[in-house]
Design a protein around this motif. Structure first.
Motif, PDB file in Angstrom:
ATOM      1  N   MET A  82      53.158 -98.183  -8.339  1.00  0.00           N
ATOM      2  CA  MET A  82      52.124 -99.271  -8.381  1.00  0.00           C
ATOM      3  C   MET A  82      51.217 -99.105  -9.600  1.00  0.00           C
ATOM      4  O   MET A  82      50.183 -99.691  -9.649  1.00  0.00           O
ATOM      5  N   GLY A  83      51.583 -98.237 -10.593  1.00  0.00           N
ATOM      6  CA  GLY A  83      50.833 -98.121 -11.769  1.00  0.00           C
ATOM      7  C   GLY A  83      49.575 -97.289 -11.459  1.00  0.00           C
ATOM      8  O   GLY A  83      48.672 -97.144 -12.298  1.00  0.00           O
ATOM      9  N   ARG A  84      49.696 -96.605 -10.489  1.00  0.00           N
ATOM     10  CA  ARG A  84      48.531 -95.436 -10.254  1.00  0.00           C
ATOM     11  C   ARG A  84      48.895 -94.102 -10.443  1.00  0.00           C
ATOM     12  O   ARG A  84      49.895 -93.493 -10.130  1.00  0.00           O
ATOM     13  N   ALA A  85      48.040 -93.420 -11.115  1.00  0.00           N
ATOM     14  CA  ALA A  85      47.995 -91.969 -11.494  1.00  0.00           C
ATOM     15  C   ALA A  85      48.230 -90.968 -10.193  1.00  0.00           C
ATOM     16  O   ALA A  85      47.582 -91.061  -9.422  1.00  0.00           O
ATOM     17  N   GLU A  86      49.218 -90.333 -10.400  1.00  0.00           N
ATOM     18  CA  GLU A  86      49.508 -89.246  -9.204  1.00  0.00           C
ATOM     19  C   GLU A  86      48.736 -87.915  -9.384  1.00  0.00           C
ATOM     20  O   GLU A  86      49.380 -86.888  -9.569  1.00  0.00           O
ATOM     21  N   VAL A  87      47.480 -88.357  -9.421  1.00  0.00           N
ATOM     22  CA  VAL A  87      46.763 -87.238  -9.734  1.00  0.00           C
ATOM     23  C   VAL A  87      45.253 -87.475  -9.129  1.00  0.00           C
ATOM     24  O   VAL A  87      45.005 -88.583  -9.054  1.00  0.00           O
ATOM     25  N   ALA A  88      44.505 -86.410  -8.646  1.00  0.00           N
ATOM     26  CA  ALA A  88      43.242 -86.321  -8.177  1.00  0.00           C
ATOM     27  C   ALA A  88      42.078 -86.100  -9.043  1.00  0.00           C
ATOM     28  O   ALA A  88      42.319 -85.039  -9.732  1.00  0.00           O
ATOM     29  N   ALA A  89      40.920 -86.444  -8.787  1.00  0.00           N
ATOM     30  CA  ALA A  89      39.844 -85.793  -9.517  1.00  0.00           C
ATOM     31  C   ALA A  89      38.989 -84.734  -8.355  1.00  0.00           C
ATOM     32  O   ALA A  89      38.558 -85.446  -7.467  1.00  0.00           O
ATOM     33  N   ALA A  90      39.263 -83.628  -8.706  1.00  0.00           N
ATOM     34  CA  ALA A  90      38.879 -82.545  -7.686  1.00  0.00           C
ATOM     35  C   ALA A  90      37.486 -81.830  -8.190  1.00  0.00           C
ATOM     36  O   ALA A  90      37.241 -81.623  -9.429  1.00  0.00           O
ATOM     37  N   HIS A  91      36.637 -81.633  -7.279  1.00  0.00           N
ATOM     38  CA  HIS A  91      35.388 -80.904  -7.735  1.00  0.00           C
ATOM     39  C   HIS A  91      35.762 -79.537  -7.678  1.00  0.00           C
ATOM     40  O   HIS A  91      36.396 -78.992  -6.841  1.00  0.00           O
ATOM     41  N   ILE A  92      34.974 -78.743  -8.787  1.00  0.00           N
ATOM     42  CA  ILE A  92      35.627 -77.300  -8.572  1.00  0.00           C
ATOM     43  C   ILE A  92      34.505 -76.810  -7.721  1.00  0.00           C
ATOM     44  O   ILE A  92      34.818 -75.681  -6.979  1.00  0.00           O
ATOM     45  N   ARG A  93      33.098 -76.992  -7.768  1.00  0.00           N
ATOM     46  CA  ARG A  93      32.253 -76.653  -6.596  1.00  0.00           C
ATOM     47  C   ARG A  93      32.120 -78.057  -5.709  1.00  0.00           C
ATOM     48  O   ARG A  93      31.754 -78.991  -6.229  1.00  0.00           O
ATOM     49  N   PRO A  94      32.593 -77.970  -4.519  1.00  0.00           N
ATOM     50  CA  PRO A  94      32.432 -79.071  -3.657  1.00  0.00           C
ATOM     51  C   PRO A  94      31.276 -79.875  -3.210  1.00  0.00           C
ATOM     52  O   PRO A  94      30.155 -79.097  -3.722  1.00  0.00           O
ATOM     53  N   VAL A  95      31.421 -81.081  -3.054  1.00  0.00           N
ATOM     54  CA  VAL A  95      30.058 -81.709  -2.582  1.00  0.00           C
ATOM     55  C   VAL A  95      29.521 -81.103  -1.502  1.00  0.00           C
ATOM     56  O   VAL A  95      28.110 -81.015  -1.351  1.00  0.00           O
ATOM     57  N   GLU A  96      30.267 -80.602  -0.492  1.00  0.00           N
ATOM     58  CA  GLU A  96      29.880 -79.885   0.636  1.00  0.00           C
ATOM     59  C   GLU A  96      28.806 -78.826   0.463  1.00  0.00           C
ATOM     60  O   GLU A  96      28.058 -78.288   1.022  1.00  0.00           O
ATOM     61  N   ALA A  97      29.161 -78.011  -0.901  1.00  0.00           N
ATOM     62  CA  ALA A  97      28.464 -76.828  -1.163  1.00  0.00           C
ATOM     63  C   ALA A  97      27.542 -77.302  -2.514  1.00  0.00           C
ATOM     64  O   ALA A  97      27.285 -76.216  -3.031  1.00  0.00           O
ATOM     65  N   HIS A  98      27.115 -78.552  -2.372  1.00  0.00           N
ATOM     66  CA  HIS A  98      25.985 -78.816  -3.329  1.00  0.00           C
ATOM     67  C   HIS A  98      26.440 -78.779  -4.841  1.00  0.00           C
ATOM     68  O   HIS A  98      25.685 -78.813  -5.607  1.00  0.00           O
ATOM     69  N   GLY A  99      27.724 -79.054  -4.888  1.00  0.00           N
ATOM     70  CA  GLY A  99      28.421 -79.133  -6.310  1.00  0.00           C
ATOM     71  C   GLY A  99      27.926 -80.840  -6.676  1.00  0.00           C
ATOM     72  O   GLY A  99      28.376 -81.823  -5.823  1.00  0.00           O
ATOM     73  N   PRO A 100      27.651 -81.100  -7.955  1.00  0.00           N
ATOM     74  CA  PRO A 100      27.172 -82.258  -8.296  1.00  0.00           C
ATOM     75  C   PRO A 100      28.539 -83.125  -8.963  1.00  0.00           C
ATOM     76  O   PRO A 100      29.498 -82.630  -9.183  1.00  0.00           O
ATOM     77  N   ASP A 101      28.315 -84.525  -8.897  1.00  0.00           N
ATOM     78  CA  ASP A 101      29.319 -85.367  -9.511  1.00  0.00           C
ATOM     79  C   ASP A 101      29.213 -85.556 -11.119  1.00  0.00           C
ATOM     80  O   ASP A 101      28.962 -86.616 -11.605  1.00  0.00           O
ATOM     81  N   ILE A 102      29.576 -84.240 -11.899  1.00  0.00           N
ATOM     82  CA  ILE A 102      29.219 -84.147 -13.051  1.00  0.00           C
ATOM     83  C   ILE A 102      30.701 -83.784 -13.699  1.00  0.00           C
ATOM     84  O   ILE A 102      31.285 -82.962 -12.891  1.00  0.00           O
ATOM     85  N   ILE A 103      30.999 -84.446 -14.714  1.00  0.00           N
ATOM     86  CA  ILE A 103      32.411 -84.247 -15.222  1.00  0.00           C
ATOM     87  C   ILE A 103      32.945 -82.619 -15.500  1.00  0.00           C
ATOM     88  O   ILE A 103      33.805 -82.449 -15.251  1.00  0.00           O
ATOM     89  N   SER A 104      31.781 -81.901 -15.849  1.00  0.00           N
ATOM     90  CA  SER A 104      31.977 -80.584 -16.050  1.00  0.00           C
ATOM     91  C   SER A 104      32.272 -79.651 -14.696  1.00  0.00           C
ATOM     92  O   SER A 104      32.764 -78.535 -14.619  1.00  0.00           O
ATOM     93  N   ASN A 105      31.989 -80.346 -13.683  1.00  0.00           N
ATOM     94  CA  ASN A 105      32.477 -79.727 -12.320  1.00  0.00           C
ATOM     95  C   ASN A 105      33.730 -80.380 -11.531  1.00  0.00           C
ATOM     96  O   ASN A 105      33.895 -80.583 -10.449  1.00  0.00           O
ATOM     97  N   GLY A 106      34.657 -81.164 -12.388  1.00  0.00           N
ATOM     98  CA  GLY A 106      35.828 -81.878 -12.233  1.00  0.00           C
ATOM     99  C   GLY A 106      36.968 -81.415 -12.875  1.00  0.00           C
ATOM    100  O   GLY A 106      36.626 -80.791 -14.053  1.00  0.00           O
ATOM    101  N   ILE A 107      37.945 -81.503 -12.330  1.00  0.00           N
ATOM    102  CA  ILE A 107      39.284 -81.226 -12.841  1.00  0.00           C
ATOM    103  C   ILE A 107      40.402 -82.252 -12.440  1.00  0.00           C
ATOM    104  O   ILE A 107      40.373 -82.325 -11.091  1.00  0.00           O
TER     105      ILE A 107
END
Length: 299
Positions: free
Chosen positions: A204-229
């Protein structure tokens, strides 16, 4: 109470963490105090190679003296308010600066454009946020069900202002936050899993990869790129459950509690280190990596 522009650069000598705090000298104290309780826009100066221009918004919660550095102050950011733009906004457009307030009476760029902290009008704030939050070509979700769910009764993002009262009401839905976070993280990693090194695109042309939070939102991790992988399915599952983690130098760590350590290592790319975004400022921040090792990784 007003709105502001805060200049930030990843190689700054100041102790900044955009989603948490902004350090500044006393000369800017009154300007920053004027922003307490209101929105500011982060701007990366044009002197930076491949500058992002205006790249994020956040709300200032309070201003305090920096307890660790005499003569310096900290603007503390309201938790959860930081939000990267889906599209970084350049300083200039074909018709001139998007921030019209930096022009003098002769229509030329004034010295205030060089100020590390400056006020911004509601009109200019609205224009920049409108450009930054526009989703002209969003990355598609990995799973079909995710894609369809975005269209079901989705809360709309509102951005409006009342010039007379100089107030801006900004509401960003969790769905939009997740979608923009995915977009900026996958863009930074070229849609490639940081652990396996694989870049897989489905039919379908979609990347088989997810954007994961390093420190989860539930643990007050921010939606900032350096907290993602960017992680593929198995790597994401192992990372969330603490079976793998990352050292500050991005070496991939495998937990001793893994029932099949050889199998786990077999999916790791041959460098033994997580792939890193090209921009240093986009790479996983040691602050978030330390949290993952201490609170999630099964050592």
């Amino acid at each position: 109470m007003g709105f502001g522009v805060f200049i930030h650069r990843s190689d700054s000598i100041y102790d900044d963490s955009p989603a948490e705090r902004y350090q500044f000298p006393s000369q800017y104290l009154r300007r920053v105090e004027a922003c307490v309780g209101n929105w500011i826009i982060y701007y990366e100066p044009s002197k930076i190679a491949e500058t992002r221009g205006y790249f994020a918004i956040a709300k200032v919660r309070q201003v305090i003296p920096d307890p660790g550095t005499p003569g310096m102050y900290l603007a503390l950011i309201e938790p959860g308010s930081y939000f990267d733009f889906a599209n970084p906004v350049p300083f200039s457009s074909p018709s001139g600066p998007v921030e019209r307030g930096v022009l003098n009476e002769q229509g030329r760029i004034s010295g205030r454009a060089q100020s590390a902290v400056r006020p911004i009008s509601p009109d200019d704030l609205n224009t920049i946020c409108g450009l930054g939050l526009a989703e002209n070509a969003p990355l598609l979700p990995r799973r079909d069900e995710d894609f369809h769910s975005l269209d079901l009764n989705e809360e709309q993002t509102t951005f409006s202002f009342d010039q007379q009262r100089e107030r801006v009401n900004l509401t960003v839905s969790r769905i939009l936050r997740d979608r923009v976070f995915r977009r900026i993280v996958l863009r930074a990693y070229d849609e490639r899993c940081a652990i396996t090194g694989l870049k897989l695109i489905n039919g379908m042309g979609r990347a088989e990869v997810a954007a994961a939070h390093i420190r989860p939102v539930e643990a007050h991790g921010p939606d900032i790129i350096s907290n993602g992988i960017a992680l593929s399915g198995t790597a994401h599952w192992m990372f969330d459950r603490g079976l793998i983690s990352l050292a500050d130098n991005l070496e991939i760590l495998v937990s001793r509690h893994t029932n099949d350590p050889d199998g786990a290592r077999s999916i790791i790319n041959n460098t033994g280190h997580a792939l890193a975004p090209r921009r240093i400022s986009d790479r996983p921040h040691p602050h978030f990596l330390k949290w993952h090792r201490e609170h999630c990784f099964k050592q």
